[in-house]
Design a protein around this motif. Structure first.
Motif, PDB file in Angstrom:
ATOM      1  N   THR A 218     -29.355  51.771 -23.040  1.00 29.31           N
ATOM      2  CA  THR A 218     -28.609  51.971 -24.943  1.00 29.31           C
ATOM      3  C   THR A 218     -29.326  52.896 -25.232  1.00 29.31           C
ATOM      4  OG1 THR A 218     -30.505  49.937 -25.700  1.00 29.31           O
ATOM      5  CG2 THR A 218     -28.527  49.198 -24.562  1.00 29.31           C
ATOM      6  N   GLN A 221     -27.557  58.666 -23.730  1.00 27.33           N
ATOM      7  CA  GLN A 221     -26.715  59.676 -24.732  1.00 27.33           C
ATOM      8  C   GLN A 221     -25.852  60.834 -24.002  1.00 27.33           C
ATOM      9  OE1 GLN A 221     -29.060  62.171 -27.637  1.00 27.33           O
ATOM     10  NE2 GLN A 221     -30.169  60.847 -27.670  1.00 27.33           N
ATOM     11  N   ARG A 242     -23.372  52.525 -27.011  1.00 30.42           N
ATOM     12  CA  ARG A 242     -23.076  52.922 -28.211  1.00 30.42           C
ATOM     13  C   ARG A 242     -22.905  54.192 -29.066  1.00 30.42           C
ATOM     14  NH1 ARG A 242     -19.873  50.078 -30.410  1.00 30.42           N
ATOM     15  NH2 ARG A 242     -19.497  47.600 -29.129  1.00 30.42           N
ATOM     16  N   LYS A 243     -24.813  54.851 -28.252  1.00 26.60           N
ATOM     17  CA  LYS A 243     -25.337  56.548 -28.376  1.00 26.60           C
ATOM     18  C   LYS A 243     -24.060  57.477 -27.394  1.00 26.60           C
ATOM     19  CE  LYS A 243     -28.844  54.134 -30.261  1.00 26.60           C
ATOM     20  NZ  LYS A 243     -30.460  54.662 -30.596  1.00 26.60           N
ATOM     21  N   LYS A 245     -22.478  60.322 -25.996  1.00 26.78           N
ATOM     22  CA  LYS A 245     -21.998  61.044 -26.199  1.00 26.78           C
ATOM     23  C   LYS A 245     -21.198  61.962 -25.396  1.00 26.78           C
ATOM     24  CE  LYS A 245     -25.894  62.786 -29.965  1.00 26.78           C
ATOM     25  NZ  LYS A 245     -26.933  63.383 -30.523  1.00 26.78           N
ATOM     26  N   ASN A 264     -16.030  52.758 -27.929  1.00 32.76           N
ATOM     27  CA  ASN A 264     -16.667  52.197 -28.282  1.00 32.76           C
ATOM     28  C   ASN A 264     -18.309  53.379 -29.394  1.00 32.76           C
ATOM     29  OD1 ASN A 264     -15.620  50.035 -28.196  1.00 32.76           O
ATOM     30  ND2 ASN A 264     -17.389  49.131 -27.028  1.00 32.76           N
ATOM     31  N   SER A 265     -18.418  54.103 -28.890  1.00 32.51           N
ATOM     32  CA  SER A 265     -19.129  54.613 -29.335  1.00 32.51           C
ATOM     33  C   SER A 265     -18.893  56.254 -30.662  1.00 32.51           C
ATOM     34  CB  SER A 265     -19.867  55.854 -27.857  1.00 32.51           C
ATOM     35  OG  SER A 265     -20.841  56.897 -28.488  1.00 32.51           O
ATOM     36  N   SER A 266     -19.408  56.075 -31.535  1.00 31.86           N
ATOM     37  CA  SER A 266     -18.761  56.547 -32.592  1.00 31.86           C
ATOM     38  C   SER A 266     -19.131  58.501 -31.888  1.00 31.86           C
ATOM     39  CB  SER A 266     -18.838  56.601 -33.862  1.00 31.86           C
ATOM     40  OG  SER A 266     -21.016  56.362 -33.774  1.00 31.86           O
ATOM     41  N   LEU A 268     -19.368  60.060 -29.557  1.00 31.73           N
ATOM     42  CA  LEU A 268     -18.794  60.933 -27.844  1.00 31.73           C
ATOM     43  C   LEU A 268     -17.792  61.621 -28.001  1.00 31.73           C
ATOM     44  CD1 LEU A 268     -18.850  59.817 -24.510  1.00 31.73           C
ATOM     45  CD2 LEU A 268     -16.492  58.709 -25.048  1.00 31.73           C
ATOM     46  N   ARG A 289     -12.535  57.053 -32.721  1.00 27.64           N
ATOM     47  CA  ARG A 289     -14.005  56.880 -33.353  1.00 27.64           C
ATOM     48  C   ARG A 289     -13.833  58.568 -34.087  1.00 27.64           C
ATOM     49  NH1 ARG A 289     -16.395  52.120 -34.415  1.00 27.64           N
ATOM     50  NH2 ARG A 289     -16.572  50.881 -32.507  1.00 27.64           N
TER      51      ARG A 289
END
Length: 650
Positions: A218, A221, A242-243, A245, A264-266, A268, A289
């Motif tokens: 989790t 990145q 969610r992390k 990138k 789901n990752s803000s 990305l 996002r």
């Protein structure tokens, strides 16, 4: 209280110091011996590791490439770019229990990585890259390095699988195993690396699917597994990252649909899934996002794009869906407000619809930072508007092989950076854009290191352009590539075509051009591709050093009036020397006839009186002879004068 005698106190202190110092000295000696023994096994290491000697063991911490802690233990061993050649077999890793950092990059080490490397139990950072290891695999003892935070084994050439013991490195934050030639699958134990932030398995021979356990990482990145043989679907557990990138999975055999949870990752902002077998509808969630900047999905099997997928992606700068099976209205997907977009490629799909908005302008004219657009090989229809000529950053336009029609709009004012224009194989009609020469920077900038064949060019072939080639086109003196074939252009080739001194390829075939080929064409020193076939050109083909190298007769074929090299020589042709000789002979003949004529006239008047006394019959016969001779002389003089005039006009 009983006091110690001073002598006894001194003895006690000495014993204490001996108990402490002796092991330290012994350990330093052990480290020195291990390094010196290894040095002795290397090839010509004296130059790069000269100070390494047992004679200097007391100053071990002053040796090159070594950093010690306060107790004299080697803490760091950095041998980057030292040009070492040899193996690690003779290095006693157990002599360095306090080593925190080991870097062996950019050397000529070969062989294998020994199992003994697992004895470096205090190691925090291990980097072995750009060497020539070619045997063995990553040792299983690597799992003993429980304190390892950074592991980088890249550009080595090892074989074997990624050991399951990799999951024991629970402190690991960065794992780089690029270009190692790993085989087999990614072990499921990789999911135990819950602190991992960077994962790169680029350019190996990994097979199988991406394990579901990837979702346990989790903190991840950046994930890169490009250039392998991974197959199957992208696991749904990737939505737990969610992390995340950056996601790089290009060049694999992955298939199926893209899970909506990928977005789901803000955070990305970079996704490259090109060169796979993904299919179905590309989801809009990836952009939901609002952080996505780069998206490459070229060479897949996507059949569509979610409606308005990129409508509000204000951060998007690069998007590439080349060579998919997308059936969609491009305007419905892209919208008009992608002000940060630099690059858009949707070539080799089945896009339909028009590029024009309700206001009659090309929709991407509002993309103020737009540099490259490739929409070739689709089913787009309708016309163009002149707005894209003025887009300040636009460099490359390829709208070829569509069903675009209408008139190629006048350029008006041209953007400063436009270099390449490709509109071939559409249904354009009307005249050539006469003011295209306003695009001055189309010719002044080179296109080399930008993967564009290294030339600035114009391709308007396969349309229905008519009338003459504008003379202003020849002011583009840096143009290297010009293709106007397969149109209805008429008139002559511009006389100053030779001003385009950098021209390397010229194709004017399959038009209705007439007249002579301009002599200035022979001055082009760089021309290597030429096609003037299937026109109505006539006269002698000009000669020049570079044109002499173009010996293929077909480049001038279907021009019935052409002659000269490499075609048949022209009728009554002569060399310049022969022509000059002929002119000299004509000059001599002209003067001769002039003198003869003067002589006849003088003789006529000399004997005039005599003739007055002769008989009438004799006098008439003489007059008839003089008239005939005068006619002959006059005709010959007139013929010579005509030839001189013709030669002067050439």
């Amino acid at each position: 209280m009983k006091h110690l005698h001073p002598v006894g106190l001194l003895l006690s202190c000495s014993c204490f110091l001996l108990c402490v110092i002796t092991p330290v000295v012994a350990h330093i000696r052990h480290q020195a011996e291990a390094l010196v023994n290894w040095k002795a096994s290397l090839d010509d290491a004296d130059e790069s590791l000269g100070p390494w000697s047992l004679a200097n063991s007391t100053i071990l911490c002053n040796w090159t490439h070594i950093t010690c802690d306060s107790a004299g233990h080697i803490r760091e061993l950095d041998l980057s770019g030292v040009s070492l050649s040899g193996t690690l077999d003779k290095l006693d890793f157990s002599a360095f229990p306090h080593l925190k950092k080991l870097i062996l990059s950019r050397n000529g080490l070969y062989g294998s990585i020994p199992e003994g490397i697992g004895n470096l139990t205090s190691l925090v950072e291990l980097r072995i890259l750009y060497n020539h290891f070619s045997t063995g695999a990553i040792p299983r003892s690597i799992g003993q390095l429980k304190h390892l935070v950074v592991l980088q084994l890249t550009y080595l050439g090892l074989d074997g699988t990624l050991p399951e013991e990799i999951g024991n490195l629970t402190s690991l934050e960065e794992l780089f195993l690029d270009f190692v030639s790993l085989t087999g699958s990614i072990p499921r134990t990789i999911g135990m690396l819950m602190k991992l932030r960077m994962l790169s398995l680029t350019r190996n021979n990994l097979t199988g699917s991406i394990p579901l356990e990837i979702g346990n990482m989790t903190e991840l990145q950046s994930m890169g597994s490009e250039g392998n043989y991974l197959d199957g679907q992208l696991p749904g557990t990737i939505s737990h990252l969610r992390k995340l990138k950056e996601l790089f999975l290009f060049g694999n055999l992955l298939s199926g649909h893209i899970v909506p949870g990928l977005g789901n990752s803000s955070l990305l902002h970079r996704v490259d899934i090109s060169d796979n077998n993904f299919s179905g509808l590309f989801p809009a969630s990836i952009c939901a996002r609002g952080a996505l900047r780069t998206l490459s999905a070229r060479y897949n099997g996507f059949s569509g794009i979610h409606h308005q997928a990129f409508q509000n992606s204000t951060t998007l700068r690069f998007i590439d869906f080349t060579a998919n099976n997308i059936v969609a209205d491009l305007r419905g997907c892209m919208g008009e407000h992608l002000g940060q977009l630099h690059y858009m490629a949707f070539s080799q799909n089945q896009l339909y619809g028009t590029l024009l908005t309700d206001r009659g302008e090309v929709f991407f004219c509002n993309y103020t930072n737009f540099r490259i657009v490739d929409l070739s090989d689709n089913a787009l229809h309708g016309g163009l508007s002149k707005c894209f000529w003025g887009m300040p950053s636009l460099t490359f336009i390829d709208l070829s092989s569509n069903s675009l029609s209408g008139v190629v709009p006048s350029s008006g004012t041209c953007g400063d950076n436009l270099r390449y224009l490709h509109l071939a194989n559409n249904h354009f009609i009307g005249t050539f854009p006469l003011d295209l020469e306003k695009c001055k920077n189309l010719i002044t900038l080179d296109l080399g290191g930008n993967n564009f064949s290294g030339m600035a060019g114009i391709d308007l072939s396969g349309n229905s352009l008519s009338q003459e080639i504008p003379n202003g086109l020849t002011t583009l003196v840096g143009l290297r590539y010009l293709n106007l074939s397969g149109n209805h252009l008429s008139g002559c080739i511009p006389e100053d075509i030779g001003d385009m001194v950098l021209l390397e390829a010229l194709d004017l075939s399959r038009n209705q051009l007439s007249g002579k080929i301009p002599q200035s064409l022979a001055t082009l020193k760089s021309i290597s591709v030429l096609n003037l076939s299937s026109n109505s050109l006539s006269g002698r083909i000009p000669t020049g050093d570079q044109l002499r190298t173009l010996t293929n007769r077909s480049i001038y074929s279907n021009n019935p009036g052409l002659c000269g090299f490499p075609l048949e020589d022209c009728i009554n042709s002569s060399t310049p020397a022969q022509t000059e000789k002929s002119l000299d002979e004509d000059r001599e003949a002209l003067w001769l006839y002039c003198f003869v004529a003067a002589g006849f006239i003088f003789g006529f008047w000399l004997y005039w009186g005599i003739f007055m006394f002769r008989s009438e019959t004799w006098r008439c016969a003489f007059y008839q002879y003089v008239d005939n001779m005068q006619a002959k002389v006059t005709k010959k003089v007139y013929s010579c004068i005509s030839r001189f005039r013709a030669a002067g006009s050439e």
